[in-house]
Design an enzyme around this catalytic site. Structure first.
Site, PDB file in Angstrom:
ATOM      1  N   GLY A  94       2.926   3.027  30.332  1.00  0.00           N
ATOM      2  CA  GLY A  94       3.467   4.178  30.453  1.00  0.00           C
ATOM      3  C   GLY A  94       3.235   5.162  31.578  1.00  0.00           C
ATOM      4  N   LYS A 114       4.676   1.497  20.878  1.00  0.00           N
ATOM      5  CA  LYS A 114       4.419   0.302  20.109  1.00  0.00           C
ATOM      6  C   LYS A 114       6.163  -0.167  19.452  1.00  0.00           C
ATOM      7  CE  LYS A 114       1.882  -1.834  16.178  1.00  0.00           C
ATOM      8  NZ  LYS A 114       0.725  -1.745  15.236  1.00  0.00           N
ATOM      9  N   ALA A 115       6.449  -1.185  19.454  1.00  0.00           N
ATOM     10  CA  ALA A 115       7.572  -1.587  18.907  1.00  0.00           C
ATOM     11  C   ALA A 115       7.688  -1.492  17.470  1.00  0.00           C
ATOM     12  CB  ALA A 115       8.088  -3.021  19.248  1.00  0.00           C
ATOM     13  N   SER A 136       7.883  -6.541  32.654  1.00  0.00           N
ATOM     14  CA  SER A 136       6.752  -7.468  32.761  1.00  0.00           C
ATOM     15  C   SER A 136       6.040  -7.052  34.114  1.00  0.00           C
ATOM     16  CB  SER A 136       7.383  -8.753  32.932  1.00  0.00           C
ATOM     17  OG  SER A 136       6.256  -9.863  32.972  1.00  0.00           O
ATOM     18  N   LYS A 157      13.376 -11.102  28.133  1.00  0.00           N
ATOM     19  CA  LYS A 157      12.104 -10.849  28.308  1.00  0.00           C
ATOM     20  C   LYS A 157      11.100 -11.713  27.271  1.00  0.00           C
ATOM     21  CE  LYS A 157       8.161  -8.466  29.302  1.00  0.00           C
ATOM     22  NZ  LYS A 157       7.103  -8.855  28.091  1.00  0.00           N
ATOM     23  N   HIS A 202      10.895 -15.082  28.897  1.00  0.00           N
ATOM     24  CA  HIS A 202       9.930 -14.960  29.960  1.00  0.00           C
ATOM     25  C   HIS A 202       8.511 -15.160  29.441  1.00  0.00           C
ATOM     26  CE1 HIS A 202       6.690 -12.539  31.665  1.00  0.00           C
ATOM     27  NE2 HIS A 202       7.081 -12.736  32.804  1.00  0.00           N
ATOM     28  N   ASN A 203       8.340 -14.502  27.962  1.00  0.00           N
ATOM     29  CA  ASN A 203       6.879 -14.495  27.444  1.00  0.00           C
ATOM     30  C   ASN A 203       6.646 -16.014  27.092  1.00  0.00           C
ATOM     31  OD1 ASN A 203       6.886 -11.752  28.232  1.00  0.00           O
ATOM     32  ND2 ASN A 203       6.084 -11.128  26.006  1.00  0.00           N
ATOM     33  N   GLU A 213       5.799 -18.018  29.712  1.00  0.00           N
ATOM     34  CA  GLU A 213       4.386 -17.849  29.889  1.00  0.00           C
ATOM     35  C   GLU A 213       3.264 -18.269  29.115  1.00  0.00           C
ATOM     36  OE1 GLU A 213       2.004 -13.759  29.147  1.00  0.00           O
ATOM     37  OE2 GLU A 213       3.852 -13.376  30.323  1.00  0.00           O
ATOM     38  N   ARG A 263      -2.729 -22.016  20.321  1.00  0.00           N
ATOM     39  CA  ARG A 263      -3.459 -20.680  20.107  1.00  0.00           C
ATOM     40  C   ARG A 263      -3.867 -20.528  18.723  1.00  0.00           C
ATOM     41  NH1 ARG A 263      -1.254 -15.854  24.065  1.00  0.00           N
ATOM     42  NH2 ARG A 263      -0.686 -17.131  25.765  1.00  0.00           N
ATOM     43  N   HIS A 283      24.226 -37.330   2.811  1.00  0.00           N
ATOM     44  CA  HIS A 283      24.565 -36.370   3.793  1.00  0.00           C
ATOM     45  C   HIS A 283      25.472 -36.724   4.802  1.00  0.00           C
ATOM     46  CE1 HIS A 283      21.385 -33.426   2.516  1.00  0.00           C
ATOM     47  NE2 HIS A 283      20.599 -34.511   2.361  1.00  0.00           N
TER      48      HIS A 283
END
Length: 485
Positions: free
Chosen positions: A17, A78-79, A131, A188, A191-192, A195, A293, A461
């Protein structure tokens, strides 16, 4: 503070910010700033913003009073609930035509909801992806604005002034209108997600160069420096190169070797993976990267497992890889081909989401937005933009001539690298997922005819045939061949 002298307002003075506010001010605008903790506001105005056209406000009422109409108020908080709380507090203070901007890492569905709610109040809402990290916020980020269409005309001069610039004359802003409602935050998020995939693939290339080819950090620096002058030129390759040169301030050797092998995550990669499943799009690279991760976080379990589980004998590494310099080039080609597949998957998901939500995204513009200022900025995004400019309805980047030829050229090296990794027991889930995607996508017929037969067998099915239209069901149990007694 009765005079409305400010052009723009920033709510939330964490580093992003602060830097974005300083960026706006540097373009000739007067900026009002507010933070819930007033001491943070005062310290910023007296410190980094000293002598600049920055006005500190101790209440939202003061902030709103300081702004010229139509008011432009950006939140970098913060979202989640904090965003809704600020919108609720602003509601009685604003007038029709004022713009509220959410620049946080917000889930696109929240932006869809908030756009409708804010428009119902008579105001305009802009949900913008931002970003580039701290440096990008200060010097020029990539901006991905969506929301109320009317908000773009209000925000365009400021946003395009502060955005990163690309092009031969460095005059093309990495900021363009993305689409209505949650489109900006969705782009966005993708994009992440890309990334995540990029970083995983680079880590796998590093593992192969280190454990298969035996490169030390100084040699790794030279290789990544060379890569950054070619097809792989990108921000992530550049910073990876730099990391290999940093010495450990607490001891001998390089710092990267002392960093614990446990990766953090903020959740946007997981969002993309979850939404890909909802759409039925095979974004396998980001999903693989998210799981990688997660597996890294199981550090104590991995240490225990390493003492009990057996892999192949790595003694024959040099025999497997052959010429060392040739292997380095093969890893580069495998990384590039895998990266192409990762971006192809990202754009396929954007296409599916655009159709689902009727956003009418411009995919060439999306590539342009990522060309500078952001984490995945890379040379070959220019080629992606060109591909979509030539074929706006291109089904998959792999079908564009440039990428089709590039992957074809890299294919032999790509496959050899995976063979070496398998023979040596080195985990390269990203490279493997990318090649599996490529091989699956290029098959006219996949073995799921058996899978659909299984579904019809146990769950009725139904299935379709490849030689005639219609939907069919077979009583497989009745028609099967009887097994031997």
């Amino acid at each position: 503070m009765s005079n409305a002298t400010c052009d723009f307002a920033m709510i939330g003075l964490a580093v992003m910010g602060e830097n974005l506010a300083l960026n706006v001010e540097s373009r000739g605008y007067t900026v009002a700033v507010y933070n819930r903790t007033t001491s943070v506001t005062d310290e910023f105005v007296a410190g980094k913003a000293a002598g600049r056209r920055v006005v500190g406000c101790h209440s939202l009422e003061d902030l709103v009073r300081s702004l010229k109409r139509p008011r432009k108020i950006m939140m970098l908080v913060k979202a989640g609930p904090a965003v809704d709380a600020i919108i609720a507090q602003l509601k009685p203070l604003l007038e029709p035509g004022d713009v509220i901007i959410d620049g946080g890492n917000t889930h696109y569905a929240d932006t869809e909801r908030r756009t409708a709610e804010v428009e119902a109040m008579g105001f305009l809402f802009c949900g913008s992806g931002v970003s580039g990290g701290e440096e990008g916020a200060l010097k020029g980020p990539s901006l991905m604005p969506g929301g109320s269409p009317g908000s773009w005309e209000v925000m365009k001069p400021i946003f395009q002034a502060i955005a990163a610039k690309v092009g031969p004359k460095n005059d093309i802003p990495c900021c363009e209108w993305v689409g209505p409602r949650g489109a900006g935050h969705y782009v966005k998020m993708v994009h992440n997600g890309i990334e995540y995939g990029d970083m995983q693939l680079i880590c796998e290339a590093y593992l192969l160069l280190k454990d298969a080819a035996g490169l030390n950090n100084d040699e790794m620096y030279d290789v990544f420096d060379d890569w950054n002058n070619g097809e792989l030129q990108s921000y992530l390759i550049e910073i990876s190169r730099d990391i290999f040169s940093v010495k450990d301030p607490l001891g001998t050797g390089h710092l990267v070797d002392r960093v614990l092998d446990v990766a953090g995550a903020k959740g946007t990669g997981k969002w993309m993976s979850q939404l890909a499943l909802d759409l039925g799009t095979p974004s396998t690279l980001v999903t693989t990267a998210v799981f990688a991760r997660g597996l890294s976080a199981m550090k104590e379990q991995r240490v225990r497992a390493s003492q009990k589980l057996v892999g192949p004998d790595p003694k024959n590494a040099m025999q497997l890889i052959g010429n060392r310099q040739q292997f380095i080039e093969e890893v580069r080609q495998a990384l590039y081909a895998s990266k192409i597949c990762s971006y192809a998957q990202g754009f396929v998901q954007l296409q599916a989401a655009s159709q689902e939500h009727q956003w009418n995204l411009n995919y060439g513009n999306c590539a342009l937005l990522w060309r500078g200022g952001c984490i995945i900025r890379a040379q070959f995004l220019d080629v992606i933009k060109d591909a979509f400019d030539q074929q706006p309805h291109l089904e998959n980047l792999l079908l564009a001539d440039y990428f089709r030829q590039a992957v074809g050229k890299a294919q032999a090296a790509w496959r050899k690298v995976l063979i070496v990794a398998t023979e040596m027991g080195l985990p390269v889930p990203g490279f493997s997922a990318a090649l599996s995607y490529y091989d699956s996508y290029r098959q006219a017929r996949l073995p799921v005819n058996l899978l659909q037969s299984q579904r019809d067998y146990f769950g009725a099915h139904t299935y379709q045939r490849d030689d005639r239209p219609g939907t069919f069901h077979t009583e497989w149990l009745e028609q099967r061949r009887q097994p031997k007694a």
